[in-house]
Scaffold this active site. Structure first.
Site: not given
Length: 362
Positions: A255, A300
Site C-alpha cells: 500500500s 490510515k
C-alpha cells in the site's frame, strides 16, 4: 439478609461473572488500529527513506507520508471484552480473524507475503515514477519461480530471461501463459531464453546479451484444469538508468507504492510537489502508474491526521469508505493514477484546493 442487600449482592456477583466471561471467552476476531506514518521525503531511523545516486536530485519541503495499519498477530486470541471495547472505540476496528489471515495463514506466512508485496511495490513505484517523468526504464520478462517436480525443473531457472515461446516474441509476462496454453497437455513447447548468468553479466557490464538458448520440454496437465503448464511463474524485471534505493524496514504490504512513487518524482524534479504542505496518502501502484485500493483506509486517515496531515491522497476505490468518517481538518483527495496525484499536488501547492477531486460517501 435484607432484600435490598441480597439484590445488590446478586447484581455484583452477576457483574463479576460477566466480566470473567468477557475475559475468558475467546472470539474469532482481530483488531486494526492506526500504525506508524513515515515521510518518504525525510529520514527514518537515521537515514533517508529515498536514496538516489547517478542522477541530479533537488531539495524538497513538506511531507509525502506513507501510512500503515497495525493489526493483531495471527496467533493472538482476542477475548470478548476486547472485542466489545474495539467495537465501541472510534480509532480501532474489529474484523473477523479470517479477513486478515484467510485459509488459516500463519504469522510467518503472512509476514513473508507482506515482505514480498512490499518489495514488489517498491519496484513498481520506481517504474511508475520514472515513466511519469518520461525517463527510460527497460523491462524484460523473466522466470520468477520454477515449481519443483514440474517439467521446467532443471531446464529453466529463476532469473532466466524469456525472449520467445515457440518462436513468438514475449513482451508481457501474461504472454507466457497464453502461449503455453495453446498446447494440449503432453505436447512439446520451446522457450528461447537468455540464461540468468549471462543476463546478469550483461547487465553488470552495461551491455545487452547476445546469446540465447532454445529449451524444449513436454507440457503437463494442470492440477485444477484441463490446460497445459510447464511449472513456472513469469515475472517482470526492470533495468533503471540510475540507482534508487528505498530504505524502510519493518513495513509490509503493497500500500505504500503511490507515496514512494511521488517521493521519487519530487526528488527528481525542480518543482516542489507539496509546496511545503503536509500530504499523506496510500494506495498500491502498478508499472503503468495505476493506483489501486487498500485495506484499513479508515485507520490510515486517522493516523495521518494525528501526525498533522492536511491532505490525504485516497485511491478511487477507497473513497466511499474513507468519506464515511473523515477526521476533522483532513481533506480527502481522490486519485486513480500517479498522474492524477501529481496534478492534485500542483493544485495544493498553488492554493487551488476548491478544484481538488474529492471523495464522497456515495
Amino acid at each position: 439478609m435484607p432484600r435490598r442487600t441480597a439484590t445488590m449482592l446478586a447484581s455484583t456477583l452477576m457483574l463479576i461473572a460477566l466480566l470473567c466471561a468477557g475475559v475468558l471467552i475467546k472470539v474469532p476476531y482481530s483488531e486494526m488500529s492506526p500504525g506508524p506514518t513515515v515521510n518518504t521525503l525525510g529520514d527514518h531511523d537515521g537515514e533517508p527513506v529515498l536514496q538516489i545516486s547517478g542522477h541530479k536530485t533537488y531539495p524538497t519541503t513538506g511531507n509525502l507520508n506513507m501510512t500503515t495499519v497495525r493489526v493483531t498477530s495471527a496467533d493472538y486470541k482476542m477475548n470478548l471484552a476486547e472485542a466489545v471495547y474495539g467495537w465501541l472505540a472510534h480509532d480501532n476496528i474489529v474484523v473477523p480473524h479470517d479477513t486478515l489471515y484467510p485459509d488459516g495463514k500463519t504469522e510467518q506466512q503472512s509476514t513473508q507475503e507482506n515482505a514480498e508485496e512490499f518489495s514488489q511495490s517498491q519496484e513498481s513505484a520506481k517504474v511508475a515514477a520514472l515513466r511519469q517523468l518520461k525517463l527510460p526504464v527497460e523491462s524484460q520478462v523473466i522466470v520468477s519461480t520454477v515449481i519443483k517436480g514440474d517439467p521446467a525443473e532443471g531446464k529453466l531457472h529463476a532469473g532466466d530471461v524469456i525472449k520467445k515461446v515457440d518462436g513468438t516474441p514475449v513482451k508481457e509476462m501474461t504472454d507466457v501463459a497464453k502461449l503455453v496454453t495453446k498446447h494440449k497437455p503432453g505436447e512439446r513447447v520451446t522457450f528461447t531464453i537468455v540464461p540468468v548468468k549471462e543476463a546478469a553479466a550483461a547487465e553488470k557490464s552495461g551491455k545487452k546479451p547476445t546469446r540465447t538458448e532454445d529449451i524444449t520440454m513436454t507440457t503437463k496437465k494442470a492440477d485444477d484444469a484441463d490446460r497445459a503448464i510447464v511449472g513456472i511463474q513469469a515475472g517482470t524485471d526492470h533495468t533503471f538508468p540510475f540507482t534508487i534505493d528505498i530504505k524502510l524496514a519493518d513495513v509490509g504490504g503493497p500500500s505504500a507504492g503511490l507515496m514512494f512513487a511521488l517521493g521519487i518524482v519530487d526528488k527528481l524534479t525542480p518543482d516542489d510537489l507539496t509546496g511545503g504542505k503536509f500530504v499523506a496518502g496510500t494506495g498500491t501502484i502498478d508499472d503503468k502508474g495505476k493506483v489501486g485500493p487498500i485495506g484499513g483506509i479508515e485507520m490510515k486517515t486517522v493516523g495521518a491526521r494525528e501526525k498533522g496531515a492536511q491532505y490525504f491522497l485516497t485511491p478511487k476505490g477507497n473513497c466511499a469508505a474513507a468519506a464515511s468518517d473523515i477526521p476533522d481538518g483532513l481533506t480527502l483527495v481522490k486519485v486513480d493514477t500517479i498522474a492524477d496525484a501529481v496534478k492534485s499536488l500542483k493544485k495544493i501547492r498553488e492554493g487551488d484546493t476548491d478544484a481538488l477531486p474529492s471523495c464522497t460517501a456515495k
